[in-house]
Write an enzyme that holds these catalytic residues in place. Structure first.
Site, PDB file in Angstrom:
ATOM      1  N   TYR A 171      40.917  34.529  54.052  1.00 35.64           N
ATOM      2  CA  TYR A 171      40.293  33.988  55.254  1.00 35.64           C
ATOM      3  C   TYR A 171      39.647  32.630  54.960  1.00 35.64           C
ATOM      4  O   TYR A 171      39.782  31.685  55.751  1.00 35.64           O
ATOM      5  CB  TYR A 171      39.227  34.942  55.812  1.00 35.64           C
ATOM      6  CG  TYR A 171      38.485  34.308  56.970  1.00 35.64           C
ATOM      7  CD1 TYR A 171      39.089  34.200  58.219  1.00 35.64           C
ATOM      8  CD2 TYR A 171      37.231  33.729  56.786  1.00 35.64           C
ATOM      9  CE1 TYR A 171      38.457  33.551  59.265  1.00 35.64           C
ATOM     10  CE2 TYR A 171      36.594  33.077  57.827  1.00 35.64           C
ATOM     11  CZ  TYR A 171      37.209  32.989  59.065  1.00 35.64           C
ATOM     12  OH  TYR A 171      36.583  32.338  60.085  1.00 35.64           O
ATOM     13  N   ARG A 215      25.362  31.776  54.448  1.00 33.67           N
ATOM     14  CA  ARG A 215      24.281  31.246  55.271  1.00 33.67           C
ATOM     15  C   ARG A 215      24.249  31.869  56.659  1.00 33.67           C
ATOM     16  O   ARG A 215      23.181  32.133  57.218  1.00 33.67           O
ATOM     17  CB  ARG A 215      24.441  29.731  55.405  1.00 33.67           C
ATOM     18  CG  ARG A 215      23.382  29.041  56.247  1.00 33.67           C
ATOM     19  CD  ARG A 215      23.858  27.675  56.708  1.00 33.67           C
ATOM     20  NE  ARG A 215      25.002  27.788  57.605  1.00 33.67           N
ATOM     21  CZ  ARG A 215      25.983  26.898  57.685  1.00 33.67           C
ATOM     22  NH1 ARG A 215      25.992  25.830  56.912  1.00 33.67           N
ATOM     23  NH2 ARG A 215      26.989  27.076  58.532  1.00 33.67           N
ATOM     24  N   ARG A 228      30.471  39.196  64.419  1.00 33.07           N
ATOM     25  CA  ARG A 228      31.554  38.743  63.533  1.00 33.07           C
ATOM     26  C   ARG A 228      31.152  39.093  62.105  1.00 33.07           C
ATOM     27  O   ARG A 228      30.001  38.912  61.723  1.00 33.07           O
ATOM     28  CB  ARG A 228      31.764  37.237  63.676  1.00 33.07           C
ATOM     29  CG  ARG A 228      32.220  36.821  65.056  1.00 33.07           C
ATOM     30  CD  ARG A 228      32.364  35.326  65.162  1.00 33.07           C
ATOM     31  NE  ARG A 228      31.074  34.663  64.994  1.00 33.07           N
ATOM     32  CZ  ARG A 228      30.926  33.347  64.908  1.00 33.07           C
ATOM     33  NH1 ARG A 228      31.983  32.563  64.949  1.00 33.07           N
ATOM     34  NH2 ARG A 228      29.733  32.804  64.776  1.00 33.07           N
ATOM     35  N   PHE A 288      32.181  10.461  50.481  1.00 32.50           N
ATOM     36  CA  PHE A 288      32.559  11.389  51.537  1.00 32.50           C
ATOM     37  C   PHE A 288      32.701  12.813  51.002  1.00 32.50           C
ATOM     38  O   PHE A 288      32.277  13.786  51.644  1.00 32.50           O
ATOM     39  CB  PHE A 288      33.884  10.916  52.149  1.00 32.50           C
ATOM     40  CG  PHE A 288      34.509  11.863  53.130  1.00 32.50           C
ATOM     41  CD1 PHE A 288      34.165  11.812  54.475  1.00 32.50           C
ATOM     42  CD2 PHE A 288      35.453  12.782  52.727  1.00 32.50           C
ATOM     43  CE1 PHE A 288      34.755  12.676  55.393  1.00 32.50           C
ATOM     44  CE2 PHE A 288      36.045  13.648  53.633  1.00 32.50           C
ATOM     45  CZ  PHE A 288      35.696  13.599  54.969  1.00 32.50           C
TER      46      PHE A 288
END
Length: 427
Positions: A171, A215, A228, A288
């Site tokens: 997942y 988290r 979920r 980035f």
């Protein structure tokens, strides 16, 4: 802790916060040229609303990558919005996810779901499609391929729960590992970077995704109309009968032990992340990629052994986030930050924790990698240095001037946005 209290307790973070605020303004001015085109105006305005912090790092990329990553981010956020809208039946969401990539070529397509800025994104998705069609075809193919594969994976896990660790890895691959692959291909197509090994790109995505899943325990378990669950049963079932049991005070010891196992699992990817960042040559691309990795490593060190995860939001100080953004320039800074956060986590390990031995072994491997880099003595600043090298009274005066003139709106918003999904292609 309130925003002003944070500043008073950590005055060394004031200057980076001010710099970050000014940087936001510069970036907004820099992209004003696109406001002349409605679809690009929509894309960049929406980007700031759904992830202001990520908008900042995107807009600091080289010009040819800026639009590409902006569109990529909005496409994946739209896909994620469909997956997350539990008010819609699974039977409705599955075909939308599987065929989402086909809609890029239909300028009239939209699908109403989500809330607030995300609903606006979905209702006016035709602007994103228009922007997509203006990209180089090589970039279009990458976005199309990643979206197709991610949509298939999300559809699969709408129809099944995350039972095993293998499910958890799969997942996470669909939700964020694929995103890392897409970014690596963009950097390669642009000619600025070599094509990173797939395993490295995937690991960088998995690391961020698993931290996000840790988290968001409370938010996900309290989701209405249906919760979920992304924590794998193979891990949490060792501690409780039902995943929601971790919310209750009487299960706090077991909750923290399970949390520590989840954190230890995420540590598996750190060395690959360091390898991936060390191979980057372009400064803007390095920045980035490095910033979200460091901030999430810091978050992970906060989550470890912390029962507050099961009670509410646990977040890094906004000032510390700004400080990391300001001082991260080279791999020496990255190794140094990871070293500091690993030391913090190591100091929190309870020797009676059932996973303590594995946790310490993984932390020591990361610490050794950082030491072996030979760069720890080269960094010019430290993550937790409390000795500012500037005049605090002058900065405080300047800070209050900004507060009066500008109501600290931008600074506060920028700080608030950093706390969530800084690296964006994560939940």
């Amino acid at each position: 802790m309130g925003f002003m209290q944070e500043i008073l307790m950590h005055p060394d973070e004031l200057y980076p916060l001010i710099k970050l605020m000014l940087s936001v303004k510069r970036v907004e001015n820099k992209t004003s040229v696109w406001l002349l085109q409605p679809h690009w105006a929509f894309c960049y305005a929406t980007l700031r609303k759904v992830s202001r912090s990520f908008a900042l790092v995107i807009q600091q990329l080289p010009s040819d990558l800026r639009n590409v990553v902006c569109v990529y981010y909005l496409v994946l956020r739209a896909l994620d919005t469909v997956e997350d809208d539990t008010s819609l039946a699974i039977e409705v969401r599955v075909p939308i996810l599987r065929n989402f990539y086909c809609n890029f070529y239909d300028p009239q397509w939209n699908f109403s779901c989500g809330t607030k800025a995300f609903k606006v994104l979905m209702d006016q998705f035709h602007h994103v499609s228009t922007a997509f069609l203006e990209l180089d075809t090589n970039y279009q193919e990458v976005i199309k391929d990643i979206t197709k594969r991610m949509g298939e994976g999300m559809a699969k896990f709408l129809c099944k729960e995350v039972e095993t660790i293998d499910d958890y890895n799969e997942y996470s691959f669909y939700a964020s590992g694929l995103c890392g692959l897409g970014l690596s291909k963009f950097f390669y197509v642009s000619g600025r970077e070599d094509l990173a090994p797939e395993s490295i790109s995937i690991s960088m995505g998995l690391f961020l995704q698993k931290i996000s899943i840790i988290r968001d325990y409370l938010e996900d378990i309290n989701e209405v109309p249906k919760c979920r669950m992304f924590w794998p049963r193979q891990i949490w079932s060792k501690y409780v009968n039902k995943l929601e049991d971790f919310k209750y005070e009487e299960n706090s010891v077991m909750a923290v032990q399970c949390l520590n196992e989840m954190v230890t699992n995420a540590l598996l990817y750190v060395e690959d992340c360091l390898t991936g960042m060390s191979s980057l040559r372009n400064p803007a691309i390095f920045h980035f990629c490095a910033i979200p990795q460091i901030i999430n490593m810091g978050n992970l060190s906060m989550y470890y052994n912390n029962v507050e995860i099961f009670k509410g939001v646990v977040e890094m100080r906004r000032g510390l986030c700004a400080k990391i953004i300001d001082q991260t320039r080279t791999m020496a800074d990255v190794y140094g930050a990871f070293y500091d956060f690993c030391c913090i986590m190591e100091s929190k390990v309870d020797r009676d924790d059932p996973n303590a031995t594995i946790t310490l072994k993984r932390l020591e491997a990361i610490l050794k990698t950082c030491r072996d880099s030979g760069t720890l003595n080269q960094r010019k600043s430290h993550t937790f240095s409390h000795q500012p090298n500037y005049n605090i009274p002058v900065l405080v005066s300047f800070f209050w001037l900004i507060f009066i003139v500008h109501d600290l709106h931008i600074l506060y918003i920028c700080g608030m946005s950093i706390k969530n999904n800084f690296y964006v292609f994560i939940k």
